[in-house]
Design a protein around this motif. Structure first.
Motif, PDB file in Angstrom:
ATOM      1  N   HIS A  77       0.822  -1.213   0.000  1.00  0.00           N
ATOM      2  CA  HIS A  77       0.000   0.000   0.000  1.00  0.00           C
ATOM      3  C   HIS A  77       0.858   1.266   0.000  1.00  0.00           C
ATOM      4  CE1 HIS A  77      -3.218  -2.809   0.720  1.00  0.00           C
ATOM      5  NE2 HIS A  77      -2.617  -3.238   1.814  1.00  0.00           N
ATOM      6  N   GLY A  78       1.950   1.225  -0.754  1.00  0.00           N
ATOM      7  CA  GLY A  78       2.817   2.392  -0.897  1.00  0.00           C
ATOM      8  C   GLY A  78       3.844   2.565   0.193  1.00  0.00           C
ATOM      9  N   ILE A  79       3.797   1.717   1.219  1.00  0.00           N
ATOM     10  CA  ILE A  79       4.727   1.829   2.346  1.00  0.00           C
ATOM     11  C   ILE A  79       5.832   0.791   2.220  1.00  0.00           C
ATOM     12  CG2 ILE A  79       4.964   1.712   4.862  1.00  0.00           C
ATOM     13  CD1 ILE A  79       2.040   2.613   5.040  1.00  0.00           C
ATOM     14  N   VAL A  80       7.071   1.224   2.370  1.00  0.00           N
ATOM     15  CA  VAL A  80       8.236   0.343   2.251  1.00  0.00           C
ATOM     16  C   VAL A  80       8.428  -0.412   3.559  1.00  0.00           C
ATOM     17  CG1 VAL A  80      10.727   0.256   1.855  1.00  0.00           C
ATOM     18  CG2 VAL A  80       9.307   1.880   0.571  1.00  0.00           C
ATOM     19  N   ARG A  81       8.541  -1.740   3.446  1.00  0.00           N
ATOM     20  CA  ARG A  81       8.621  -2.585   4.644  1.00  0.00           C
ATOM     21  C   ARG A  81       9.993  -3.202   4.872  1.00  0.00           C
ATOM     22  NH1 ARG A  81       4.117  -0.886   7.303  1.00  0.00           N
ATOM     23  NH2 ARG A  81       2.247  -1.077   5.991  1.00  0.00           N
ATOM     24  N   SER A  82      10.879  -3.110   3.885  1.00  0.00           N
ATOM     25  CA  SER A  82      12.232  -3.676   4.020  1.00  0.00           C
ATOM     26  C   SER A  82      13.159  -2.787   3.207  1.00  0.00           C
ATOM     27  CB  SER A  82      12.264  -5.128   3.512  1.00  0.00           C
ATOM     28  OG  SER A  82      12.029  -5.177   2.114  1.00  0.00           O
ATOM     29  N   ALA A  83      14.448  -3.080   3.233  1.00  0.00           N
ATOM     30  CA  ALA A  83      15.404  -2.275   2.464  1.00  0.00           C
ATOM     31  C   ALA A  83      16.564  -3.147   2.022  1.00  0.00           C
ATOM     32  CB  ALA A  83      15.907  -1.107   3.297  1.00  0.00           C
ATOM     33  N   ASP A  94       6.318   6.011   3.909  1.00  0.00           N
ATOM     34  CA  ASP A  94       5.221   6.037   2.938  1.00  0.00           C
ATOM     35  C   ASP A  94       5.805   6.613   1.657  1.00  0.00           C
ATOM     36  OD1 ASP A  94       2.983   6.494   1.364  1.00  0.00           O
ATOM     37  OD2 ASP A  94       1.717   7.064   3.054  1.00  0.00           O
ATOM     38  N   ALA A  95       6.389   5.739   0.844  1.00  0.00           N
ATOM     39  CA  ALA A  95       7.103   6.180  -0.352  1.00  0.00           C
ATOM     40  C   ALA A  95       6.170   6.806  -1.378  1.00  0.00           C
ATOM     41  CB  ALA A  95       7.845   4.999  -0.980  1.00  0.00           C
ATOM     42  N   ALA A  96       4.953   6.291  -1.468  1.00  0.00           N
ATOM     43  CA  ALA A  96       4.001   6.854  -2.426  1.00  0.00           C
ATOM     44  C   ALA A  96       3.705   8.309  -2.086  1.00  0.00           C
ATOM     45  CB  ALA A  96       2.723   6.023  -2.439  1.00  0.00           C
ATOM     46  N   ALA A  97       3.481   8.599  -0.811  1.00  0.00           N
ATOM     47  CA  ALA A  97       3.206   9.974  -0.392  1.00  0.00           C
ATOM     48  C   ALA A  97       4.438  10.855  -0.536  1.00  0.00           C
ATOM     49  CB  ALA A  97       2.721   9.994   1.059  1.00  0.00           C
ATOM     50  N   LEU A  98       5.596  10.337  -0.130  1.00  0.00           N
ATOM     51  CA  LEU A  98       6.841  11.102  -0.223  1.00  0.00           C
ATOM     52  C   LEU A  98       7.129  11.523  -1.655  1.00  0.00           C
ATOM     53  CD1 LEU A  98       9.653  11.985   1.054  1.00  0.00           C
ATOM     54  CD2 LEU A  98      10.470   9.749   0.270  1.00  0.00           C
ATOM     55  N   LEU A  99       7.060  10.578  -2.571  1.00  0.00           N
ATOM     56  CA  LEU A  99       7.417  10.871  -3.958  1.00  0.00           C
ATOM     57  C   LEU A  99       6.339  11.693  -4.651  1.00  0.00           C
ATOM     58  CD1 LEU A  99       8.980   7.413  -4.888  1.00  0.00           C
ATOM     59  CD2 LEU A  99      10.172   9.508  -4.242  1.00  0.00           C
ATOM     60  N   SER A 100       5.096  11.454  -4.294  1.00  0.00           N
ATOM     61  CA  SER A 100       4.009  12.252  -4.850  1.00  0.00           C
ATOM     62  C   SER A 100       4.163  13.721  -4.451  1.00  0.00           C
ATOM     63  CB  SER A 100       2.668  11.709  -4.384  1.00  0.00           C
ATOM     64  OG  SER A 100       1.603  12.461  -4.938  1.00  0.00           O
ATOM     65  N   ASP A 101       4.510  13.958  -3.199  1.00  0.00           N
ATOM     66  CA  ASP A 101       4.749  15.321  -2.735  1.00  0.00           C
ATOM     67  C   ASP A 101       5.934  15.952  -3.461  1.00  0.00           C
ATOM     68  OD1 ASP A 101       2.642  15.137  -0.976  1.00  0.00           O
ATOM     69  OD2 ASP A 101       3.884  14.779   0.801  1.00  0.00           O
ATOM     70  N   ILE A 103       7.069  15.401  -6.539  1.00  0.00           N
ATOM     71  CA  ILE A 103       6.893  15.732  -7.957  1.00  0.00           C
ATOM     72  C   ILE A 103       5.527  16.340  -8.273  1.00  0.00           C
ATOM     73  CG2 ILE A 103       8.499  13.895  -8.611  1.00  0.00           C
ATOM     74  CD1 ILE A 103       6.119  12.283  -9.606  1.00  0.00           C
ATOM     75  N   GLY A 104       4.628  16.365  -7.282  1.00  0.00           N
ATOM     76  CA  GLY A 104       3.316  16.932  -7.517  1.00  0.00           C
ATOM     77  C   GLY A 104       2.467  16.118  -8.463  1.00  0.00           C
ATOM     78  N   ARG A 105       2.610  14.811  -8.377  1.00  0.00           N
ATOM     79  CA  ARG A 105       1.914  13.908  -9.294  1.00  0.00           C
ATOM     80  C   ARG A 105       1.612  12.597  -8.572  1.00  0.00           C
ATOM     81  NH1 ARG A 105       2.139  13.563 -15.003  1.00  0.00           N
ATOM     82  NH2 ARG A 105       2.419  15.811 -14.815  1.00  0.00           N
ATOM     83  N   GLU A 106       0.533  11.938  -8.949  1.00  0.00           N
ATOM     84  CA  GLU A 106       0.222  10.639  -8.359  1.00  0.00           C
ATOM     85  C   GLU A 106       1.356   9.655  -8.633  1.00  0.00           C
ATOM     86  OE1 GLU A 106      -3.232   7.153  -8.527  1.00  0.00           O
ATOM     87  OE2 GLU A 106      -3.236   8.768  -9.999  1.00  0.00           O
ATOM     88  N   VAL A 107       1.765   8.924  -7.605  1.00  0.00           N
ATOM     89  CA  VAL A 107       2.851   7.948  -7.730  1.00  0.00           C
ATOM     90  C   VAL A 107       2.377   6.601  -7.199  1.00  0.00           C
ATOM     91  CG1 VAL A 107       5.175   7.304  -6.977  1.00  0.00           C
ATOM     92  CG2 VAL A 107       4.668   9.692  -7.532  1.00  0.00           C
ATOM     93  N   VAL A 108       2.653   5.551  -7.959  1.00  0.00           N
ATOM     94  CA  VAL A 108       2.393   4.178  -7.545  1.00  0.00           C
ATOM     95  C   VAL A 108       3.747   3.513  -7.312  1.00  0.00           C
ATOM     96  CG1 VAL A 108       1.456   1.932  -8.237  1.00  0.00           C
ATOM     97  CG2 VAL A 108       0.214   4.040  -8.795  1.00  0.00           C
ATOM     98  N   VAL A 109       3.958   2.959  -6.124  1.00  0.00           N
ATOM     99  CA  VAL A 109       5.245   2.355  -5.756  1.00  0.00           C
ATOM    100  C   VAL A 109       5.081   0.854  -5.612  1.00  0.00           C
ATOM    101  CG1 VAL A 109       7.138   2.348  -4.080  1.00  0.00           C
ATOM    102  CG2 VAL A 109       5.905   4.477  -4.561  1.00  0.00           C
ATOM    103  N   LEU A 110       6.025   0.101  -6.170  1.00  0.00           N
ATOM    104  CA  LEU A 110       5.963  -1.350  -6.065  1.00  0.00           C
ATOM    105  C   LEU A 110       7.360  -1.958  -6.039  1.00  0.00           C
ATOM    106  CD1 LEU A 110       4.844  -2.823  -9.529  1.00  0.00           C
ATOM    107  CD2 LEU A 110       5.299  -0.409  -9.184  1.00  0.00           C
ATOM    108  N   ALA A 256      -6.333  -1.875 -11.527  1.00  0.00           N
ATOM    109  CA  ALA A 256      -5.405  -2.526 -10.597  1.00  0.00           C
ATOM    110  C   ALA A 256      -5.447  -1.758  -9.286  1.00  0.00           C
ATOM    111  CB  ALA A 256      -3.980  -2.537 -11.165  1.00  0.00           C
ATOM    112  N   SER A 257      -5.105  -2.444  -8.213  1.00  0.00           N
ATOM    113  CA  SER A 257      -5.041  -1.792  -6.908  1.00  0.00           C
ATOM    114  C   SER A 257      -3.617  -1.400  -6.597  1.00  0.00           C
ATOM    115  CB  SER A 257      -5.585  -2.728  -5.820  1.00  0.00           C
ATOM    116  OG  SER A 257      -4.842  -3.942  -5.778  1.00  0.00           O
ATOM    117  N   ARG A 258      -3.445  -0.521  -5.668  1.00  0.00           N
ATOM    118  CA  ARG A 258      -2.104  -0.071  -5.300  1.00  0.00           C
ATOM    119  C   ARG A 258      -1.350  -1.171  -4.566  1.00  0.00           C
ATOM    120  NH1 ARG A 258      -0.921   5.228  -5.453  1.00  0.00           N
ATOM    121  NH2 ARG A 258      -2.575   6.660  -6.093  1.00  0.00           N
TER     122      ARG A 258
END
Length: 258
Positions: A77-83, A94-101, A103-110, A256-258
């Motif tokens: 759900h856009g949150i990174v759980r490992s590295a 919350d990588a989806a929120a971080l990157l969306s902020d 670039i000012g654009r919707e981001v889908v992270v996977l 598709a879902s996030r």
């Protein structure tokens, strides 16, 4: 501007961050890929700055299309759980929120291997394949994407299976082959052990092997003796970017879902 959607795909790796807009009619880059070195301190903030720079290179081509971004990590759900191969500060971000902020654009992270699997499923070697398909990316580690009847089972992390007392990717990845200067024949024996174990667990209908070493598939795949057909990826190292862009567009379209 063409009516063909050209969402941007960005692949965050341990050594480089790469991006390109993708023509979803062709399943191919719509412009030459841009690559920027991953910052030495690959913190979320530092990487977000690079992602913004790559986005800026292609913003004029992408219209209002979303951006798909891959990371070498488990993502829910856009949150990174490992590295893996990036700063540990990503865990819990919350990588989806971080990157969306950024670039000012919707981001889908996977996950990066999941993105490669989606690319091969929709445009590459796994297109039209039925049943269970496992895409394995052989590189610094071993990534995996498990696809069942066209549906991705995310974050499988099959490179971390323990086999003969070892984390599988520590012995059978492309990086392990290079580090130990293994011949193709010796490496193939390790791959044989790995893929035999995976097929006994999942009984897949097809293996697709990706990563940069897939371009030399003729050196090692013929040496494997498996029940399951095993073929090289068609998109090779482009699969992650193409799959990420495709998934971002599918999310926007409600397919598709996030």
């Amino acid at each position: 501007m063409s009516s063909t959607p050209t969402p941007l795909g960005i692949d965050i790796g341990g050594s480089g961050i790469k991006g390109a807009p993708v023509d979803l009619d062709k399943g191919a880059f719509a412009a030459d890929r841009v690559r920027i070195e991953t910052p030495g301190s690959s913190t979320p903030k530092a990487v977000a700055k690079v992602v913004k720079e790559i986005f800026g290179e292609f913003e004029h081509m992408c219209g209002d299309a979303p951006v798909g971004v891959t990371v070498p990590a488990v993502v829910t759900h856009g949150i990174v759980r490992s590295a893996a191969n990036i700063d540990k500060g990503w865990v819990g971000t919350d990588a989806a929120a971080l990157l969306s902020d950024a670039i000012g654009r919707e981001v889908v992270v996977l996950n990066d291997a999941d993105a490669a699997g989606i690319g091969e499923l929709r445009f590459g070697a796994a297109k039209d394949a039925e049943g269970t398909v496992i895409v394995a990316t052989l590189g610094t580690g071993i990534g995996s994407a498990v696809i069942v009847n066209g549906i991705l089972v995310p974050n499988t992390e099959l490179g971390h299976l323990e086999i003969d007392g070892h984390d599988a990717e520590k012995r059978a990845s492309s990086a392990a082959r290079e580090a130990e200067d293994l011949s193709w024949e010796k490496w193939a024996k390790r791959l044989q052990r790995y893929f035999s174990h995976v097929e006994d667990l999942f009984w897949p209908d097809l293996f697709v092997v990706g990563g940069g070493v897939s371009k030399k598939a003729d050196k090692y795949l013929p040496l494997l003796k498996l029940r399951t057909p095993i073929i090289p990826a068609k998109l090779r190292n482009d699969a992650g970017i193409i799959g990420a862009a495709s998934q971002a567009w599918a999310v926007k379209q409600g397919k598709a879902s996030r």
